[in-house]
Scaffold this motif. Sequence first.
Motif, PDB file in Angstrom:
ATOM      1  N   LEU A 251       0.823  -1.204   0.000  1.00  0.00           N
ATOM      2  CA  LEU A 251       0.000   0.000   0.000  1.00  0.00           C
ATOM      3  C   LEU A 251       0.862   1.261   0.000  1.00  0.00           C
ATOM      4  CD1 LEU A 251      -2.757  -1.028   2.569  1.00  0.00           C
ATOM      5  CD2 LEU A 251      -3.029  -0.784   0.089  1.00  0.00           C
ATOM      6  N   GLU A 252       2.008   1.192   0.670  1.00  0.00           N
ATOM      7  CA  GLU A 252       2.888   2.354   0.745  1.00  0.00           C
ATOM      8  C   GLU A 252       3.584   2.627  -0.585  1.00  0.00           C
ATOM      9  OE1 GLU A 252       5.474   1.396   3.926  1.00  0.00           O
ATOM     10  OE2 GLU A 252       4.032   1.909   5.505  1.00  0.00           O
ATOM     11  N   LEU A 253       3.676   1.614  -1.447  1.00  0.00           N
ATOM     12  CA  LEU A 253       4.338   1.785  -2.742  1.00  0.00           C
ATOM     13  C   LEU A 253       3.417   2.370  -3.801  1.00  0.00           C
ATOM     14  CD1 LEU A 253       6.273  -1.617  -2.907  1.00  0.00           C
ATOM     15  CD2 LEU A 253       7.187   0.622  -2.259  1.00  0.00           C
ATOM     16  N   LEU A 254       2.120   2.344  -3.543  1.00  0.00           N
ATOM     17  CA  LEU A 254       1.140   2.790  -4.534  1.00  0.00           C
ATOM     18  C   LEU A 254       0.662   4.198  -4.261  1.00  0.00           C
ATOM     19  CD1 LEU A 254      -1.038  -0.467  -4.660  1.00  0.00           C
ATOM     20  CD2 LEU A 254       0.723   0.212  -6.294  1.00  0.00           C
ATOM     21  N   ASP A 255       0.395   4.927  -5.333  1.00  0.00           N
ATOM     22  CA  ASP A 255      -0.203   6.254  -5.210  1.00  0.00           C
ATOM     23  C   ASP A 255      -1.719   6.063  -5.201  1.00  0.00           C
ATOM     24  OD1 ASP A 255      -0.956   8.877  -5.229  1.00  0.00           O
ATOM     25  OD2 ASP A 255      -0.252   9.311  -7.261  1.00  0.00           O
ATOM     26  N   LEU A 256      -2.296   6.025  -4.011  1.00  0.00           N
ATOM     27  CA  LEU A 256      -3.713   5.692  -3.855  1.00  0.00           C
ATOM     28  C   LEU A 256      -4.627   6.907  -3.734  1.00  0.00           C
ATOM     29  CD1 LEU A 256      -3.412   2.750  -1.290  1.00  0.00           C
ATOM     30  CD2 LEU A 256      -3.746   2.580  -3.758  1.00  0.00           C
ATOM     31  N   ALA A 257      -4.065   8.082  -3.689  1.00  0.00           N
ATOM     32  CA  ALA A 257      -4.864   9.284  -3.451  1.00  0.00           C
ATOM     33  C   ALA A 257      -6.055   9.363  -4.406  1.00  0.00           C
ATOM     34  CB  ALA A 257      -4.001  10.529  -3.600  1.00  0.00           C
ATOM     35  N   GLY A 258      -7.262   9.478  -3.836  1.00  0.00           N
ATOM     36  CA  GLY A 258      -8.471   9.592  -4.636  1.00  0.00           C
ATOM     37  C   GLY A 258      -9.046   8.272  -5.100  1.00  0.00           C
TER      38      GLY A 258
ATOM     39  N   GLU B 186      -5.193  -1.999  10.700  1.00  0.00           N
ATOM     40  CA  GLU B 186      -3.995  -1.325  10.206  1.00  0.00           C
ATOM     41  C   GLU B 186      -4.102  -1.053   8.714  1.00  0.00           C
ATOM     42  OE1 GLU B 186      -0.413   0.618  10.286  1.00  0.00           O
ATOM     43  OE2 GLU B 186      -1.668  -0.049  11.976  1.00  0.00           O
ATOM     44  N   THR B 187      -4.703  -1.984   7.967  1.00  0.00           N
ATOM     45  CA  THR B 187      -4.891  -1.784   6.530  1.00  0.00           C
ATOM     46  C   THR B 187      -5.809  -0.603   6.268  1.00  0.00           C
ATOM     47  OG1 THR B 187      -4.597  -4.148   6.109  1.00  0.00           O
ATOM     48  CG2 THR B 187      -5.696  -2.871   4.399  1.00  0.00           C
TER      49      THR B 187
ATOM     50  N   ALA C  88      -7.130   7.799   0.453  1.00  0.00           N
ATOM     51  CA  ALA C  88      -7.987   6.936  -0.360  1.00  0.00           C
ATOM     52  C   ALA C  88      -9.137   6.424   0.500  1.00  0.00           C
ATOM     53  CB  ALA C  88      -7.182   5.764  -0.925  1.00  0.00           C
ATOM     54  N   ASP C  89     -10.061   5.715  -0.123  1.00  0.00           N
ATOM     55  CA  ASP C  89     -11.194   5.113   0.585  1.00  0.00           C
ATOM     56  C   ASP C  89     -11.126   3.603   0.447  1.00  0.00           C
ATOM     57  OD1 ASP C  89     -12.992   7.288   1.653  1.00  0.00           O
ATOM     58  OD2 ASP C  89     -12.788   7.948  -0.425  1.00  0.00           O
ATOM     59  N   TYR C  90     -11.880   2.924   1.314  1.00  0.00           N
ATOM     60  CA  TYR C  90     -11.866   1.469   1.284  1.00  0.00           C
ATOM     61  C   TYR C  90     -13.269   0.887   1.395  1.00  0.00           C
ATOM     62  CZ  TYR C  90     -12.337   1.929   6.406  1.00  0.00           C
ATOM     63  OH  TYR C  90     -12.778   2.251   7.678  1.00  0.00           O
ATOM     64  N   ILE C  91     -13.402  -0.329   0.847  1.00  0.00           N
ATOM     65  CA  ILE C  91     -14.548  -1.201   1.086  1.00  0.00           C
ATOM     66  C   ILE C  91     -13.951  -2.551   1.452  1.00  0.00           C
ATOM     67  CG2 ILE C  91     -16.643  -2.262   0.170  1.00  0.00           C
ATOM     68  CD1 ILE C  91     -16.767  -0.038  -1.927  1.00  0.00           C
ATOM     69  N   LEU C  92     -14.187  -3.008   2.680  1.00  0.00           N
ATOM     70  CA  LEU C  92     -13.577  -4.233   3.178  1.00  0.00           C
ATOM     71  C   LEU C  92     -14.649  -5.271   3.479  1.00  0.00           C
ATOM     72  CD1 LEU C  92     -11.022  -2.699   5.736  1.00  0.00           C
ATOM     73  CD2 LEU C  92     -10.659  -3.200   3.304  1.00  0.00           C
ATOM     74  N   THR C  93     -14.505  -6.451   2.911  1.00  0.00           N
ATOM     75  CA  THR C  93     -15.406  -7.555   3.225  1.00  0.00           C
ATOM     76  C   THR C  93     -15.107  -8.069   4.628  1.00  0.00           C
ATOM     77  OG1 THR C  93     -15.499  -8.210   0.901  1.00  0.00           O
ATOM     78  CG2 THR C  93     -16.157  -9.864   2.527  1.00  0.00           C
ATOM     79  N   VAL C  94     -16.148  -8.363   5.379  1.00  0.00           N
ATOM     80  CA  VAL C  94     -15.993  -8.804   6.769  1.00  0.00           C
ATOM     81  C   VAL C  94     -16.476 -10.239   6.898  1.00  0.00           C
ATOM     82  CG1 VAL C  94     -16.609  -8.382   9.176  1.00  0.00           C
ATOM     83  CG2 VAL C  94     -16.370  -6.449   7.596  1.00  0.00           C
ATOM     84  N   LYS C  95     -15.584 -11.099   7.426  1.00  0.00           N
ATOM     85  CA  LYS C  95     -15.955 -12.493   7.680  1.00  0.00           C
ATOM     86  C   LYS C  95     -15.426 -12.919   9.039  1.00  0.00           C
ATOM     87  CE  LYS C  95     -16.578 -14.060   2.907  1.00  0.00           C
ATOM     88  NZ  LYS C  95     -16.155 -15.006   1.853  1.00  0.00           N
TER      89      LYS C  95
END
Length: 218
Positions: A2-9, A22-23, A32-39
Motif C-alpha cells: 500500500l505504501e508503494l502505490l499512489d492511492l490518493a483519490g 492497520e490496513t 484513499a477510501d476502502y470497502i472491506l469484506t468482513v468475515k
Amino acid sequence: MLELLDLAGSVVTLDAMHCQKETAKRIVAAEADYILTVKGNQGNLANRLLELFLEYGEQRYRAEGLRKHVTVETSRGREECREYYAIAVPDEPLFADWSGIKSIGMIFRVRDDGDVRHSEATYFISSLPPKVIMLSRRIRDHWKIENSEHYILDVTFSEDRSRIRAGSSPEISAAFRRMALNILQQDTTVKDSIRGKRLRAGWDETVLDAIYAGFNMV
C-alpha cells in the motif's frame, strides 16, 4: 505494498483476508477510501454486523437511513439476484477503531441453478458514505476482477489443486502466483495467451528475460 502505490483519490476494495484495522488506517492515510469484506477472521465485527442486519430484517429493512438496491443478472442460464443494503455506521465502540469508517452494509445473493436455489449473505464496512448504488457498483467491479483472476489462477496455475499446506506457505505461494499473473498480463513482448506466455517463458530463458525486462520498464 500500500505504501508503494499512489492511492490518493482511489477506492480500495479488499476481501476478508485484508480486513484489518492497520490496513484501513494506511488506506485512509494515503487519502484513499476502502470497502472491506468482513468475515470470521474479524469475529466480533462479523457477529455484530450479523446482529444488526437481522434486526433490520425484522423491521423489513425499513430502518431509518437504511438504503437498498437490487440487481438481477442472468449468465449461462443461471439467474442471480443481489440485494445491497447500506447504512451509516452506528455510534458504537466496536466500530470506533476502524479509521475513517462511515458505512456498513450487506449483500444478499440468491442464485437459481436449475432446480437448486443458493443463497449467501456477506457484509462489508467502508470509509465511503452509505450511497448504496455507488457502493454496489464498486463491489460488483471487485467481484468481476476477482472472479476472472481466480479462473485464470485455477486453470493456468492449477491453484485449486495445489498441495502446499504447511505454515504460511499457501499465502506466500498465492502471492507469487498473482505476481506472476500480473507480470504476464502486462507483458506486450509476447503475443500469446497467459498459458502460452507461461509455457514459453519456462522453455526459453530469452523469452523470460524479455518479459521480465519489459515489466521492469513499466
